[in-house]
Design a protein around this motif. Structure first.
Motif, PDB file in Angstrom:
ATOM      1  N   GLY A  11      -1.153   0.166 -75.711  1.00 16.39           N
ATOM      2  CA  GLY A  11      -2.056   0.495 -76.710  1.00 16.39           C
ATOM      3  C   GLY A  11      -2.986   1.635 -76.011  1.00 16.39           C
ATOM      4  N   ALA A  12      -3.762   2.237 -76.917  1.00 14.34           N
ATOM      5  CA  ALA A  12      -4.588   3.461 -76.820  1.00 14.34           C
ATOM      6  C   ALA A  12      -5.195   3.367 -75.552  1.00 14.34           C
ATOM      7  CB  ALA A  12      -5.457   3.679 -78.078  1.00 14.34           C
ATOM      8  N   GLY A  13      -5.715   2.338 -74.980  1.00  8.59           N
ATOM      9  CA  GLY A  13      -6.301   2.033 -73.676  1.00  8.59           C
ATOM     10  C   GLY A  13      -5.863   2.790 -72.302  1.00  8.59           C
ATOM     11  N   THR A  22      -9.426   6.384 -77.674  1.00  6.85           N
ATOM     12  CA  THR A  22      -9.113   5.004 -78.363  1.00  6.85           C
ATOM     13  C   THR A  22      -9.610   5.038 -79.902  1.00  6.85           C
ATOM     14  OG1 THR A  22     -10.891   4.014 -77.513  1.00  6.85           O
ATOM     15  CG2 THR A  22      -9.118   3.990 -76.123  1.00  6.85           C
ATOM     16  N   PHE A  23      -9.243   4.059 -80.716  1.00 10.24           N
ATOM     17  CA  PHE A  23      -9.550   3.998 -81.923  1.00 10.24           C
ATOM     18  C   PHE A  23     -10.890   3.054 -82.198  1.00 10.24           C
ATOM     19  CE2 PHE A  23      -4.989   4.318 -81.810  1.00 10.24           C
ATOM     20  CZ  PHE A  23      -4.809   5.713 -82.780  1.00 10.24           C
ATOM     21  N   ARG A  24     -10.984   2.057 -81.658  1.00  9.23           N
ATOM     22  CA  ARG A  24     -11.980   1.248 -81.743  1.00  9.23           C
ATOM     23  C   ARG A  24     -13.214   1.054 -80.811  1.00  9.23           C
ATOM     24  NH1 ARG A  24      -7.282  -0.346 -83.616  1.00  9.23           N
ATOM     25  NH2 ARG A  24      -6.922  -0.499 -85.726  1.00  9.23           N
ATOM     26  N   ASP A  25     -13.063   1.832 -79.752  1.00 12.79           N
ATOM     27  CA  ASP A  25     -14.210   1.847 -78.975  1.00 12.79           C
ATOM     28  C   ASP A  25     -15.445   2.462 -79.430  1.00 12.79           C
ATOM     29  OD1 ASP A  25     -13.294   0.364 -76.205  1.00 12.79           O
ATOM     30  OD2 ASP A  25     -11.705   1.846 -76.646  1.00 12.79           O
ATOM     31  N   MET A 106       6.595   1.766 -81.598  1.00  9.13           N
ATOM     32  CA  MET A 106       6.754   0.852 -82.785  1.00  9.13           C
ATOM     33  C   MET A 106       5.795   1.561 -83.953  1.00  9.13           C
ATOM     34  SD  MET A 106       4.312  -2.432 -81.616  1.00  9.13           S
ATOM     35  CE  MET A 106       4.153  -2.992 -83.373  1.00  9.13           C
ATOM     36  N   HIS A 107       4.880   2.518 -83.594  1.00  2.00           N
ATOM     37  CA  HIS A 107       4.113   3.252 -84.367  1.00  2.00           C
ATOM     38  C   HIS A 107       4.445   4.716 -84.500  1.00  2.00           C
ATOM     39  CE1 HIS A 107       0.530  -0.011 -84.201  1.00  2.00           C
ATOM     40  NE2 HIS A 107       1.507  -0.434 -84.973  1.00  2.00           N
ATOM     41  N   GLY A 108       5.630   4.933 -84.047  1.00  2.00           N
ATOM     42  CA  GLY A 108       6.236   6.441 -84.294  1.00  2.00           C
ATOM     43  C   GLY A 108       5.476   7.329 -83.236  1.00  2.00           C
ATOM     44  N   GLY A 173      -4.299  -2.325 -72.445  1.00  2.00           N
ATOM     45  CA  GLY A 173      -5.198  -1.323 -73.252  1.00  2.00           C
ATOM     46  C   GLY A 173      -4.956  -1.460 -74.750  1.00  2.00           C
ATOM     47  N   THR A 174      -4.906  -2.573 -75.344  1.00  2.00           N
ATOM     48  CA  THR A 174      -4.716  -2.846 -76.747  1.00  2.00           C
ATOM     49  C   THR A 174      -5.891  -3.748 -77.212  1.00  2.00           C
ATOM     50  OG1 THR A 174      -3.418  -3.173 -78.618  1.00  2.00           O
ATOM     51  CG2 THR A 174      -2.939  -4.274 -76.685  1.00  2.00           C
ATOM     52  N   SER A 175      -6.498  -3.691 -78.352  1.00  2.00           N
ATOM     53  CA  SER A 175      -7.816  -4.437 -78.788  1.00  2.00           C
ATOM     54  C   SER A 175      -7.207  -5.629 -79.444  1.00  2.00           C
ATOM     55  CB  SER A 175      -8.424  -3.569 -79.552  1.00  2.00           C
ATOM     56  OG  SER A 175      -8.017  -3.269 -80.786  1.00  2.00           O
ATOM     57  N   GLY A 176      -6.121  -5.911 -79.744  1.00  2.00           N
ATOM     58  CA  GLY A 176      -5.433  -6.996 -80.542  1.00  2.00           C
ATOM     59  C   GLY A 176      -6.086  -7.145 -81.977  1.00  2.00           C
TER      60      GLY A 176
HETATM   61  P1  OAD Z   1      -7.936   0.308 -79.882  1.00  2.00           P
HETATM   62  O1  OAD Z   1      -8.711   1.407 -79.845  1.00  2.00           O
HETATM   63  O2  OAD Z   1      -8.106  -0.571 -81.234  1.00  2.00           O
HETATM   64  O3  OAD Z   1      -8.208  -0.414 -78.431  1.00  2.00           O
HETATM   65  C1  OAD Z   1      -8.143   0.161 -77.355  1.00  2.00           C
HETATM   66  C2  OAD Z   1      -8.404  -0.938 -76.144  1.00  2.00           C
HETATM   67  O4  OAD Z   1      -8.173  -0.349 -75.021  1.00  2.00           O
HETATM   68  C3  OAD Z   1      -9.780  -1.604 -76.336  1.00  2.00           C
HETATM   69  O5  OAD Z   1      -9.555  -3.137 -76.109  1.00  2.00           O
HETATM   70  C4  OAD Z   1     -10.293  -1.174 -74.911  1.00  2.00           C
HETATM   71  O6  OAD Z   1     -11.307  -2.050 -74.658  1.00  2.00           O
HETATM   72  C5  OAD Z   1      -9.137  -0.815 -73.954  1.00  2.00           C
HETATM   73  N1  OAD Z   1      -9.796   0.550 -73.082  1.00  2.00           N
HETATM   74  C6  OAD Z   1     -10.306   1.263 -73.491  1.00  2.00           C
HETATM   75  N2  OAD Z   1     -10.286   2.265 -72.391  1.00  2.00           N
HETATM   76  C7  OAD Z   1      -9.583   1.839 -71.473  1.00  2.00           C
HETATM   77  C8  OAD Z   1      -9.286   1.953 -70.298  1.00  2.00           C
HETATM   78  N3  OAD Z   1      -9.491   2.969 -69.502  1.00  2.00           N
HETATM   79  N4  OAD Z   1      -8.441   1.021 -69.507  1.00  2.00           N
HETATM   80  C9  OAD Z   1      -7.974  -0.002 -70.008  1.00  2.00           C
HETATM   81  N5  OAD Z   1      -8.373  -0.447 -71.235  1.00  2.00           N
HETATM   82  C10 OAD Z   1      -9.134   0.426 -72.022  1.00  2.00           C
HETATM   83  O7  OAD Z   1      -6.301   0.817 -79.910  1.00  2.00           O
HETATM   84  P2  OAD Z   1      -4.889  -0.018 -80.065  1.00  2.00           P
HETATM   85  O8  OAD Z   1      -5.198  -1.341 -79.584  1.00  2.00           O
HETATM   86  O9  OAD Z   1      -3.881   0.785 -79.458  1.00  2.00           O
HETATM   87  O10 OAD Z   1      -2.455   2.152 -85.436  1.00  2.00           O
HETATM   88  O11 OAD Z   1      -4.958   0.165 -81.689  1.00  2.00           O
HETATM   89  C11 OAD Z   1      -3.640  -0.419 -82.235  1.00  2.00           C
HETATM   90  C12 OAD Z   1      -3.455   0.413 -83.602  1.00  2.00           C
HETATM   91  O12 OAD Z   1      -4.590   0.818 -84.203  1.00  2.00           O
HETATM   92  C13 OAD Z   1      -2.982   1.821 -83.121  1.00  2.00           C
HETATM   93  O13 OAD Z   1      -1.575   2.049 -82.750  1.00  2.00           O
HETATM   94  C14 OAD Z   1      -3.129   2.560 -84.498  1.00  2.00           C
HETATM   95  C15 OAD Z   1      -4.933   2.118 -84.598  1.00  2.00           C
HETATM   96  O14 OAD Z   1      -4.991   2.067 -86.016  1.00  2.00           O
HETATM   97  C16 OAD Z   1      -2.116   2.984 -86.444  1.00  2.00           C
HETATM   98  O15 OAD Z   1      -2.643   4.127 -86.485  1.00  2.00           O
HETATM   99  C17 OAD Z   1      -1.151   2.509 -87.472  1.00  2.00           C
END
Ligand code: OAD
Length: 235
Positions: A11-13, A22-25, A106-108, A173-176
């Protein structure tokens, strides 16, 4: 354990240390934009210029970014380890630029364009604009080839099949927060896989993992890969 098949969800992390937000940090993308406006079919129908502006900016950032040590470590694992498939929620191409070959987006992808009328795909120019004509059917229905909320993620049958037969499942690196990716750990665990979370901090689904390691991806991912490659024989 002699692992034969590894599925790694990213994921974005994993791209954070390459400079992609990232999206939710705190300060993340969804604190600056309403996802309904820029990441849904309804938002695109209402204001395509805003949506294109959002993805155009992300495309420019992604092209300027470089893979970091975590992307490189996963490419090394694929080259030297057992069967490795990356399932990424990321729309950047940093895994491919690090050398990974088996990558399911999976998200293009930001570098793809999709016709909303006929489904034809082509390479996105750096800047897309409302009404971009499809090279196949000529409809002015070009959009980024990314999956929006309310749409079906790509490659799902293949991903389900991989989860059902993997020995190790790793989420990095994904927030679940976003289904169906958030449920992959349960599916892999039900299939008997060892499950490992590598993240900066515990995710929403951390308790579902058999093992967790926390720290920046650029450190914890190479450390795990080196340990894995050093400690297991593959056949
Ligand atoms: P999030 O922004 O939700 O989560 C990013 C995760 O990465 C968090 O758990 C952070 O703690 C962690 N993180 C941040 N920096 C990091 C680092 N340097 N090393 C390791 N971990 C780190 O992003 P995703 O889980 O990818 O979808 O988000 C999932 C989907 O939500 C995305 O694909 C996107 C978004 O809305 C769509 O747009 C359809």
């Amino acid at each position: 354990m002699r692992a034969r098949r590894i599925v790694i969800l990213t994921g974005a992390g994993i791209s954070a240390e390459s400079g992609l937000g990232t999206f939710r940090d705190a300060g993340g993308v969804w604190s600056r934009y309403d996802l309904v406006d820029v990441a849904t079919p309804e938002g695109f129908a209402r204001d395509p210029a805003l949506v294109h502006e959002f993805y155009n900016a992300r495309r420019v950032s992604a092209r300027a970014a470089q893979p970091n040590a975590a992307h490189h470590a996963l490419a090394r694992l694929e080259a030297r380890g057992p069967e490795v498939t990356l399932v990424t929620q990321n729309v950047d191409d940093l895994h491919e630029r690090a050398g990974s070959r088996r990558v399911l987006h999976m998200h293009g992808r930001l570098d793809g364009a999709l016709c909303g009328a006929c489904g034809h795909r082509w390479d996105a120019a750096e800047t897309m604009a409302p009404g971009e004509a499809c090279p196949s059917c000529a409809a002015g229905a070009g959009r980024p080839d990314v999956v929006w909320f309310g749409e079906m993620p790509y490659h799902m049958p293949e991903i389900e099949a991989l989860l059902a037969r993997c020995d190790i499942f790793v989420a990095i690196g994904t927030s679940g927060n976003v289904y169906p990716a958030s449920a992959f750990v349960e599916e892999a665990a039900m299939a008997g896989a060892h499950t490992l979370e590598l993240n900066k901090e515990p995710s929403e689904v951390a308790r579902a993992f058999g093992e967790t390691r926390y720290g920046p991806a650029s450190q914890v991912v190479p450390a795990w890969v080196e340990e894995f490659l050093g400690g297991s024989r593959h056949g």
